[in-house]
Design an enzyme around this catalytic site. Structure first.
Site, PDB file in Angstrom:
ATOM      1  CB  THR A 124      -0.904   0.051   1.249  1.00  0.00           C
ATOM      2  OG1 THR A 124      -0.053   0.016   2.401  1.00  0.00           O
ATOM      3  CG2 THR A 124      -1.879  -1.096   1.290  1.00  0.00           C
ATOM      4  CE  LYS A 125       3.118   1.626   4.533  1.00  0.00           C
ATOM      5  NZ  LYS A 125       3.964   0.858   5.417  1.00  0.00           N
ATOM      6  CG  ASN A 126       3.679   7.427  -1.291  1.00  0.00           C
ATOM      7  OD1 ASN A 126       2.580   7.071  -0.875  1.00  0.00           O
ATOM      8  ND2 ASN A 126       4.109   8.663  -1.179  1.00  0.00           N
TER       9      ASN A 126
END
Ligand SMILES: *Cc1c(COP(=O)(O)O)cnc(C)c1O
Length: 382
Positions: A183-185
């Protein structure tokens, strides 16, 4: 009603990533090798940190940081209560004591005044979190570090691309840990990196991430000739693979464009949600770049639905959301071990009860966002 479920924080994976992964699979070198090295160079350059080592997760980077910095039993580490539990867990695994610090209302960032007030003769380190992608005040943090001779381990899981007064987070000479979780950038599915200005710390992290061996597999099995390895300190198994790095190599060049898209969605949420019984996040501070990782609203205490009821009602309308976070002090392990009550950390407790992260990723379209806004307007009539 939407046809499909809108996944909160869905990653962007394109044909370039797929081709790069296939290239690794076909190459015969699928473990830790040349692509990990290339990704480390690319990341170090992006962050403008002198040294960068990739590992299997941000959690691994935090655990190794504790080890390499010699933090252990009897030591205290200042950690915000408003973070993912991995931050505090890393301190526990080292046998040290996480001392939980409350947040500043609004931004949710660690309250540096409260942190300073919590310093004791045992305090060795502080682990600030650039929460949601918003950089902590690096001038104040580094002044605090220098005044009290603290080690700083920045939990930068949300903050790849964030900047404080023109400098990237990770470039301030401290140890900083990034995450490439789904889910991170940017994502390598699982993965993390540690950056530092200290060559020795980077070298020790590399050894400890691979059993404590003096040579990596790339040096042992490539065509450079056979060599024996030696173990000076027992290590862990926290290495990143070339298949993961393949994803990262294709994701990182797109990060800036993705942060711009996140910023557009962010500003559109601000406009469209004005007037609903919730507070939108404060704007980024002047002279900073927010990495726009999470768009969090705080549901008003007297709104028609509680935060949990709202999460359920949105899920029923096929809209996925997140809760970042229920504070560390509210989890049974920390609550019981350190005898913490919700009122000990009142700001973090209030955020824990009211916060809701809305879908935000470069994959979210304006039409998706309109669905989210429409659902919220119906569920929380003014
Ligand atoms: C995601 C996250 C971590 C852990 O990252 P992993 O790569 O999943 O280990 C740590 N801290 C914060 C604040 C996070 O959001």
């Amino acid at each position: 009603m939407r046809d499909s479920f809108l996944i909160f924080g869905s990653p962007m994976i394109g044909e370039e990533e797929i081709a790069e992964v296939v290239d690794s699979l076909r190459s015969g070198w699928i473990g830790t090798g040349p692509k990990v090295q290339r990704f480390e160079s690319m990341l170090g350059e992006y962050v403008t940190a002198q040294h960068c080592r990739c590992v299997s997760s941000c959690t691994a980077a935090l655990i190794l940081s504790m080890h390499v910095l010699g933090i252990g039993p009897g030591d205290e580490v200042l950690v915000p209560a408003m973070t993912f539990v991995a931050s505090a867990n890393a301190v526990e695994h080292a046998g040290a004591t996480p001392v939980l610090v409350d947040s500043v209302p609004g931004t949710g960032l660690i309250d540096l005044n409260a942190a300073e007030a919590a310093i004791t003769p045992r305090t060795r380190a502080i682990m600030p979190v650039h929460f949601a992608g918003r950089p902590v005040d690096m001038d104040r943090l580094n002044a605090l570090r220098d005044r009290h001779r603290l080690l700083v381990i920045e939990d930068a899981a949300h903050a790849l691309g964030a900047e404080w007064r023109g400098r990237r987070i990770g470039a301030f000479g401290n140890v900083a840990a990034f995450s490439f979780y789904v889910t991170k950038n940017i994502t390598t599915i699982e993965g993390g990196a540690l950056v530092t200005g200290d060559r020795e710390i980077a070298a020790e992290v590399e050894r400890l991430a691979l059993h404590g061996l003096s040579l990596g597999a790339w040096q042992r099995f490539s065509d450079a000739g056979f060599r024996h390895y030696e173990v000076i300190r027992p290590g862990y198994k926290y290495n990143m693979t070339d298949v993961q790095a393949a994803l990262g190599l294709r994701q990182l060049p797109r990060l800036d464009e993705w942060i711009s898209r996140r910023a557009q969605l962010w500003e559109r949420y601000d406009e469209l949600l004005a007037g609903l019984p919730l507070s939108t996040p404060p704007p980024p501070a002047a002279g900073t770049r927010h990495a726009r990782h999470l768009y969090q609203v705080l549901v008003d205490p007297d709104a028609q639905l509680t935060r949990d009821e709202l999460v359920d009602a949105l899920t029923a309308r096929r809209i996925g959301t997140g809760v970042h976070y229920r504070g560390v002090h509210l989890h049974p392990f920390y609550r019981d071990k350190y005898r913490l009550s919700p009122s000990d950390l009142p700001v973090a407790t209030a955020i824990s009860e009211r916060t809701l992260s809305l879908p935000l990723s470069p994959k979210v379209t304006d039409a998706d966002q309109d669905d989210v806004v429409q659902a919220l307007s119906e569920l929380l009539p003014c």
